[in-house]
Design a protein around this motif. Structure first.
Motif, short mmCIF file in Angstrom:
data_model
loop_
_atom_site.label_atom_id
_atom_site.label_comp_id
_atom_site.label_asym_id
_atom_site.label_seq_id
_atom_site.Cartn_x
_atom_site.Cartn_y
_atom_site.Cartn_z
N UNK A 132 0.80 -1.04 0.00
CA UNK A 132 -0.17 -0.01 -0.12
C UNK A 132 0.95 1.17 0.02
N UNK A 133 0.88 1.92 -0.94
CA UNK A 133 1.70 3.21 -1.08
C UNK A 133 0.60 4.64 -1.10
N UNK A 134 0.86 5.60 -1.72
CA UNK A 134 0.20 6.77 -1.63
C UNK A 134 0.13 7.20 -3.19
N UNK A 135 -0.96 7.96 -3.31
CA UNK A 135 -1.40 8.41 -4.88
C UNK A 135 -0.55 9.16 -5.72
N UNK A 136 0.50 9.82 -5.00
CA UNK A 136 1.65 10.56 -5.48
C UNK A 136 2.70 10.97 -4.46
N UNK A 137 3.87 10.68 -4.99
CA UNK A 137 5.09 11.01 -4.11
C UNK A 137 5.72 12.27 -4.47
N UNK A 138 5.24 12.80 -5.57
CA UNK A 138 5.63 14.26 -6.23
C UNK A 138 5.01 15.33 -5.47
N UNK A 139 3.94 15.07 -4.88
CA UNK A 139 3.32 16.44 -4.22
C UNK A 139 3.90 16.82 -2.86
N UNK A 140 4.56 17.85 -2.86
CA UNK A 140 5.31 17.92 -1.50
C UNK A 140 4.49 18.69 -0.34
N UNK A 141 3.75 17.68 0.11
CA UNK A 141 2.65 17.88 1.28
C UNK A 141 3.63 18.29 2.53
N UNK A 142 3.77 19.52 3.14
CA UNK A 142 4.53 19.67 4.18
C UNK A 142 4.24 18.90 5.19
N UNK A 143 2.93 18.65 5.76
CA UNK A 143 2.62 17.66 6.82
C UNK A 143 2.94 16.10 6.65
N UNK A 144 3.20 15.86 5.37
CA UNK A 144 3.38 14.29 5.29
C UNK A 144 5.06 14.09 5.56
N UNK A 145 5.53 15.32 5.67
CA UNK A 145 7.09 15.37 6.04
C UNK A 145 8.04 14.15 5.02
N UNK A 146 8.71 13.37 5.76
CA UNK A 146 9.62 12.65 4.85
C UNK A 146 9.20 11.21 4.25
N UNK A 147 7.76 10.86 4.39
CA UNK A 147 7.15 9.71 4.21
C UNK A 147 7.03 9.60 2.70
N UNK A 148 6.87 10.80 2.00
CA UNK A 148 6.64 10.57 0.56
C UNK A 148 7.89 9.94 -0.23
N UNK A 149 9.23 10.38 -0.02
CA UNK A 149 10.30 9.72 -0.27
C UNK A 149 10.43 8.64 0.02
N UNK A 150 9.95 8.02 1.33
CA UNK A 150 10.03 6.57 1.52
C UNK A 150 9.03 5.79 0.42
N UNK A 151 7.80 6.32 0.49
CA UNK A 151 6.85 5.64 -0.28
C UNK A 151 7.17 5.60 -1.71
N UNK A 152 8.25 6.52 -2.28
CA UNK A 152 8.64 6.60 -3.60
C UNK A 152 9.72 5.61 -3.79
N UNK A 153 10.61 5.15 -2.51
CA UNK A 153 11.50 3.93 -2.45
C UNK A 153 10.44 2.76 -2.63
N UNK A 154 9.43 2.74 -1.71
CA UNK A 154 8.63 1.45 -1.64
C UNK A 154 8.14 1.16 -3.28
#
Length: 269
Positions: free
Chosen positions: A146-168
């Motif tokens: 289970x990932x997230x819909x986009x790892x390119x949207x820099x949502x400030x409150x999501x912090x560093x988890x988007x880059x980690x989901x990109x690795x996933x």
């Protein structure tokens, strides 16, 4: 036999926390379709809850932060299965963890230990589970994370988890390629938009983001956890046999609708 053909097949789900979890919705849908579901949860407390939610399912405890726990739970599940001919037809990885030990920070101030711990639990665990469970998998098994819909949207409150989901997301492709040397096991990710789960409730400012996402969807109605679960169940089934190395976005059209006229008018009007 139903369209998905998952009756009497066996699936392992990592990550059930409570009744609002994506893992719970996936498990419930599989059980309703006649599949056998095995749950692997993080703690004994969650195991008690899992037994209430899934009284007919085998429940195991594994904190994936330590790889030896994955090795142990693999052996425990193998022993419960008994007959080596009993294979696992699919595994769901619904695990994400972030420890903001010093509170929310700008991305460039991310604490190294927090980041590496999150990579270990949220991304590497999928690789490790695939590796240690490979002998238990049916040759045509499906693994879904289970990932997230986009790892390119820099949502400030999501912090560093988007880059980690990109690795996933990237790991999905590399796992599929390496497994193709000896099996037909498929690897895919479901990437939902914002969901109303207990885990998401802990993200600062999430409610506002959720309400925005609802307005940004084409239908003006938020994505449901069940919709994300349905996509995962499809990917677990043989009906998705032609889908491999993909991240399936389930966002009700939000990704094409950031310039919705009603949102724009409220911003600049």
């Amino acid at each position: 036999m139903s369209f998905l053909r998952i009756e009497d097949k066996r699936f392992v789900i990592f990550g059930l926390a409570n009744k609002k979890s994506v893992a719970c919705a996936i498990g419930r849908t599989l059980v309703e379709a006649g599949a056998e579901v095995i749950h692997v949860v993080r703690t004994e407390e969650r195991a008690k809850n899992a037994r209430k939610l899934f009284p007919a399912s085998k429940i195991f405890v594994c904190d994936v932060e330590e790889e030896e726990n994955i090795v142990r739970v693999r052996q425990e599940i193998a022993e419960k299965l008994g007959d080596p001919a009993k294979k696992i037809h699919g595994i769901v990885h619904s695990i994400a963890f972030a420890n903001y030990s010093e509170g929310a920070k700008p991305f460039h101030e991310t604490v190294k230990t927090d980041f590496l711990q999150a990579v270990n639990i949220s991304c590497f665990s999928f690789i490790s589970i695939a590796n240690h469970f490979k002998e238990l998998l049916d040759p045509d098994a499906s693994m879904v994370t289970i990932s997230i819909s986009t790892t390119r949207m820099a949502a400030e409150n999501y912090g560093y988890m988007a880059p980690i989901k990109a690795a996933l997301d990237s790991s999905v492709c590399f796992l599929a390629k390496s497994f193709s040397d000896f099996s037909r096991v498929r690897f895919n990710a479901v990437a939902p938009g914002l969901l109303k789960t207990s885990a998401s409730a802990g993200i600062p400012g999430y409610v506002d983001s959720y309400l925005y996402a609802e307005q940004a969807t084409l239908r003006k109605r938020a994505l449901t956890t069940q919709e994300a679960a349905d996509a995962a169940v499809f990917l677990l089934s043989e009906r998705s046999s032609g889908i491999n190395c993909q991240t399936l976005v389930v966002d009700a059209g939000m990704g094409v609708n950031y310039f919705d006229k009603t949102i724009v008018s409220k911003t600049v009007g």
